[in-house]
Design a protein around this motif. Structure first.
Motif, PDB file in Angstrom:
ATOM      1  N   MET A   1       0.829  -1.205   0.000  1.00 41.72           N
ATOM      2  CA  MET A   1       0.000   0.000   0.000  1.00 41.72           C
ATOM      3  C   MET A   1       0.863   1.255   0.000  1.00 41.72           C
ATOM      4  SD  MET A   1      -3.068   1.086  -0.131  1.00 41.72           S
ATOM      5  CE  MET A   1      -4.060   2.527   0.208  1.00 41.72           C
ATOM      6  N   LEU A   2       1.920   1.228   0.805  1.00 37.16           N
ATOM      7  CA  LEU A   2       2.819   2.375   0.891  1.00 37.16           C
ATOM      8  C   LEU A   2       3.519   2.623  -0.439  1.00 37.16           C
ATOM      9  CD1 LEU A   2       4.170   4.592   2.560  1.00 37.16           C
ATOM     10  CD2 LEU A   2       5.879   2.906   3.284  1.00 37.16           C
ATOM     11  N   LYS A   3       3.936   1.546  -1.100  1.00 35.39           N
ATOM     12  CA  LYS A   3       4.604   1.684  -2.392  1.00 35.39           C
ATOM     13  C   LYS A   3       3.655   2.274  -3.423  1.00 35.39           C
ATOM     14  CE  LYS A   3       7.557  -1.431  -3.543  1.00 35.39           C
ATOM     15  NZ  LYS A   3       8.213  -2.701  -4.002  1.00 35.39           N
ATOM     16  N   TYR A   4       2.386   1.874  -3.357  1.00 36.36           N
ATOM     17  CA  TYR A   4       1.391   2.415  -4.286  1.00 36.36           C
ATOM     18  C   TYR A   4       1.194   3.907  -4.058  1.00 36.36           C
ATOM     19  CZ  TYR A   4      -3.068   2.947  -6.716  1.00 36.36           C
ATOM     20  OH  TYR A   4      -4.062   3.365  -7.552  1.00 36.36           O
ATOM     21  N   LEU A   5       1.167   4.335  -2.796  1.00 40.39           N
ATOM     22  CA  LEU A   5       1.015   5.756  -2.480  1.00 40.39           C
ATOM     23  C   LEU A   5       2.222   6.552  -2.950  1.00 40.39           C
ATOM     24  CD1 LEU A   5      -0.517   5.536   1.113  1.00 40.39           C
ATOM     25  CD2 LEU A   5      -1.694   6.159  -1.008  1.00 40.39           C
ATOM     26  N   LEU A   6       3.419   5.965  -2.827  1.00 38.24           N
ATOM     27  CA  LEU A   6       4.617   6.648  -3.295  1.00 38.24           C
ATOM     28  C   LEU A   6       4.587   6.844  -4.807  1.00 38.24           C
ATOM     29  CD1 LEU A   6       7.368   4.898  -1.116  1.00 38.24           C
ATOM     30  CD2 LEU A   6       6.501   7.232  -0.885  1.00 38.24           C
ATOM     31  N   ARG A   7       4.044   5.884  -5.516  1.00 37.57           N
ATOM     32  CA  ARG A   7       3.915   6.024  -6.968  1.00 37.57           C
ATOM     33  C   ARG A   7       2.984   7.163  -7.338  1.00 37.57           C
ATOM     34  NH1 ARG A   7       3.162  -0.431  -8.351  1.00 37.57           N
ATOM     35  NH2 ARG A   7       5.326  -1.059  -7.962  1.00 37.57           N
ATOM     36  N   ILE A   8       1.898   7.309  -6.553  1.00 40.23           N
ATOM     37  CA  ILE A   8       0.962   8.403  -6.804  1.00 40.23           C
ATOM     38  C   ILE A   8       1.638   9.751  -6.564  1.00 40.23           C
ATOM     39  CG2 ILE A   8      -1.180   9.478  -6.012  1.00 40.23           C
ATOM     40  CD1 ILE A   8      -2.264   6.719  -5.424  1.00 40.23           C
ATOM     41  N   VAL A   9       2.454   9.817  -5.512  1.00 42.88           N
ATOM     42  CA  VAL A   9       3.154  11.067  -5.192  1.00 42.88           C
ATOM     43  C   VAL A   9       4.101  11.460  -6.317  1.00 42.88           C
ATOM     44  CG1 VAL A   9       4.816  12.129  -3.598  1.00 42.88           C
ATOM     45  CG2 VAL A   9       2.928  10.768  -2.704  1.00 42.88           C
TER      46      VAL A   9
ATOM     47  N   ILE B   1       3.614  11.244  -9.487  1.00 43.94           N
ATOM     48  CA  ILE B   1       2.929  11.868 -10.627  1.00 43.94           C
ATOM     49  C   ILE B   1       1.998  12.999 -10.215  1.00 43.94           C
ATOM     50  CG2 ILE B   1       3.078   9.778 -12.031  1.00 43.94           C
ATOM     51  CD1 ILE B   1       0.179   9.182 -11.364  1.00 43.94           C
ATOM     52  N   ILE B   2       1.665  13.070  -8.929  1.00 45.51           N
ATOM     53  CA  ILE B   2       0.841  14.181  -8.428  1.00 45.51           C
ATOM     54  C   ILE B   2       1.646  14.904  -7.355  1.00 45.51           C
ATOM     55  CG2 ILE B   2      -1.305  14.819  -7.272  1.00 45.51           C
ATOM     56  CD1 ILE B   2      -2.619  12.376  -8.470  1.00 45.51           C
ATOM     57  N   ASN B   3       2.145  16.090  -7.695  1.00 46.94           N
ATOM     58  CA  ASN B   3       3.001  16.827  -6.777  1.00 46.94           C
ATOM     59  C   ASN B   3       2.541  18.280  -6.671  1.00 46.94           C
ATOM     60  OD1 ASN B   3       3.712  17.768  -9.278  1.00 46.94           O
ATOM     61  ND2 ASN B   3       5.796  16.951  -9.252  1.00 46.94           N
ATOM     62  N   TRP B   4       3.421  19.137  -6.167  1.00 46.23           N
ATOM     63  CA  TRP B   4       3.061  20.550  -5.972  1.00 46.23           C
ATOM     64  C   TRP B   4       2.669  21.229  -7.285  1.00 46.23           C
ATOM     65  CZ3 TRP B   4       5.640  24.265  -8.670  1.00 46.23           C
ATOM     66  CH2 TRP B   4       6.863  23.910  -9.244  1.00 46.23           C
ATOM     67  N   LYS B   5       3.293  20.811  -8.374  1.00 42.23           N
ATOM     68  CA  LYS B   5       2.968  21.399  -9.678  1.00 42.23           C
ATOM     69  C   LYS B   5       1.535  21.078 -10.072  1.00 42.23           C
ATOM     70  CE  LYS B   5       4.785  21.734 -14.395  1.00 42.23           C
ATOM     71  NZ  LYS B   5       5.824  21.237 -15.342  1.00 42.23           N
ATOM     72  N   THR B   6       1.068  19.881  -9.726  1.00 45.08           N
ATOM     73  CA  THR B   6      -0.309  19.502 -10.014  1.00 45.08           C
ATOM     74  C   THR B   6      -1.283  20.441  -9.319  1.00 45.08           C
ATOM     75  OG1 THR B   6       0.430  17.193 -10.087  1.00 45.08           O
ATOM     76  CG2 THR B   6      -1.944  17.581 -10.001  1.00 45.08           C
ATOM     77  N   PHE B   7      -1.026  20.707  -8.035  1.00 43.92           N
ATOM     78  CA  PHE B   7      -1.921  21.573  -7.267  1.00 43.92           C
ATOM     79  C   PHE B   7      -1.853  23.016  -7.759  1.00 43.92           C
ATOM     80  CE2 PHE B   7      -1.077  18.023  -4.332  1.00 43.92           C
ATOM     81  CZ  PHE B   7      -2.383  17.646  -4.059  1.00 43.92           C
ATOM     82  N   LEU B   8      -0.668  23.462  -8.180  1.00 39.44           N
ATOM     83  CA  LEU B   8      -0.527  24.829  -8.679  1.00 39.44           C
ATOM     84  C   LEU B   8      -1.322  25.033  -9.965  1.00 39.44           C
ATOM     85  CD1 LEU B   8       0.744  27.644  -8.642  1.00 39.44           C
ATOM     86  CD2 LEU B   8       2.739  26.679  -9.815  1.00 39.44           C
ATOM     87  N   ILE B   9      -1.153  24.123 -10.934  1.00 41.05           N
ATOM     88  CA  ILE B   9      -1.868  24.243 -12.206  1.00 41.05           C
ATOM     89  C   ILE B   9      -3.367  24.077 -11.990  1.00 41.05           C
ATOM     90  CG2 ILE B   9      -2.078  23.341 -14.541  1.00 41.05           C
ATOM     91  CD1 ILE B   9       0.586  24.717 -13.934  1.00 41.05           C
TER      92      ILE B   9
ATOM     93  N   ALA C   1       0.240  15.138 -14.755  1.00 42.29           N
ATOM     94  CA  ALA C   1       0.668  13.763 -14.488  1.00 42.29           C
ATOM     95  C   ALA C   1       1.501  13.227 -15.652  1.00 42.29           C
ATOM     96  CB  ALA C   1      -0.541  12.875 -14.243  1.00 42.29           C
ATOM     97  N   LEU C   2       1.054  13.479 -16.887  1.00 43.58           N
ATOM     98  CA  LEU C   2       1.842  13.058 -18.054  1.00 43.58           C
ATOM     99  C   LEU C   2       3.205  13.737 -18.071  1.00 43.58           C
ATOM    100  CD1 LEU C   2      -0.845  13.061 -20.905  1.00 43.58           C
ATOM    101  CD2 LEU C   2       0.372  11.081 -20.006  1.00 43.58           C
ATOM    102  N   ASP C   3       3.217  15.014 -17.730  1.00 44.32           N
ATOM    103  CA  ASP C   3       4.487  15.744 -17.700  1.00 44.32           C
ATOM    104  C   ASP C   3       5.416  15.184 -16.628  1.00 44.32           C
ATOM    105  OD1 ASP C   3       6.113  18.115 -18.566  1.00 44.32           O
ATOM    106  OD2 ASP C   3       5.819  18.678 -16.464  1.00 44.32           O
TER     107      ASP C   3
END
Length: 257
Positions: A1-9, A11-19, A225-227
């Motif tokens: 589960m932890l590894k799956y969450l790390l994978r999400i992090v 592709i979804i980071n601070w840049k995602t929230f900014l845009i 996420a693609l970027d």
């Protein structure tokens, strides 16, 4: 589960929230002032999605080539070890231990050079070339232990192929996908979610209350996420992504016997 969450992090980071914030703000302003337009969505595919997917494909191919060449270095290093073990009559253990030391030093030097910033390449590549020099001297020394000239020549071919593979990996590490294409994608990923505010305001007129910002949020998350995926594939040696090339020196040396 932890590894799956790390994978999400990844592709979804601070840049995602900014845009996403910029897209929501643009849409809210357009809704408030009734600024609406029906922009073509094909522009998004042409301006952003296609260049990013092209870059992802190029970066993935570079990673696969790096893996092939890394495997070549390991295979020819193992072949050198077998040459000492099987081509010599009663080879002394000290000789095999010495070769293990040379191979371990080479692999450590490769791991060190490829996990450092590119601007320090010249500083660290000297260690790799010194290790290749030591291996060349070692192969020459095997002649005094009874290695025939033909087998010594074959051993030098193993070393030559290891050096060729290293140079190919070094060029993958040194030269990335086109920087201008990368800059182009970064600019449009920021600009288009803002410019498309009137389009989002137009398209949500038939949506239920509370869902008017779902489209700009999904729009921004998908593009960023693609970027981010492309960014993590760009350098397959930085040890920051799930798909990076890991040089496991200890396992290689341990499995030589």
């Amino acid at each position: 589960m932890l590894k799956y969450l790390l994978r999400i992090v990844l592709i979804i980071n601070w840049k995602t929230f900014l845009i996403t914030f910029l897209a929501i703000t643009s849409t809210a302003i357009c809704l408030h002032y009734d600024i609406k337009a029906d922009f073509p969505l094909t522009l998004i595919g042409t301006a952003i999605v296609f260049p990013i997917v092209f870059s992802i494909g190029g970066a993935y191919k570079r990673r696969e080539v790096a893996l092939d060449e890394y495997g070549s270095i390991k295979a020819h290093g193992r072949a050198l070890f077998f040459a000492v073990s099987h081509w010599l009559e009663n080879p002394p253990e000290e000789l095999k231990t010495e070769l293990k030391g040379h191979l371990e030093s080479l692999m450590n030097s490769c791991r060190e050079i490829f996990t450092q910033p590119v601007d320090r390449l010249e500083e660290y590549e000297k260690n790799v070339y010194a290790d290749f020099h030591s291996l060349s001297v070692f192969i020459k020394s095997m002649r005094s232990h009874g290695l025939p000239s033909g087998e010594a020549s074959r051993s030098n071919q193993f070393l030559s192929k290891m050096m060729i593979s290293f140079e190919r990996i070094k060029h993958i590490y040194q030269y990335r996908t086109p920087r201008t294409l990368r800059t182009y994608s970064d600019i449009f990923i920021v600009i288009l979610p803002i410019i498309y505010g009137p389009h989002f305001a137009e398209s949500v007129t038939s949506y239920s209350y509370g869902l008017q910002f779902a489209v700009p949020v999904l729009f921004s998350v998908i593009l960023v996420a693609l970027d981010n995926i492309q960014s993590h594939l760009e350098n397959p040696f930085d040890q920051q992504g799930e798909d990076d090339v890991h040089i496991n020196v200890e396992k290689f040396i341990r499995n030589l016997e």
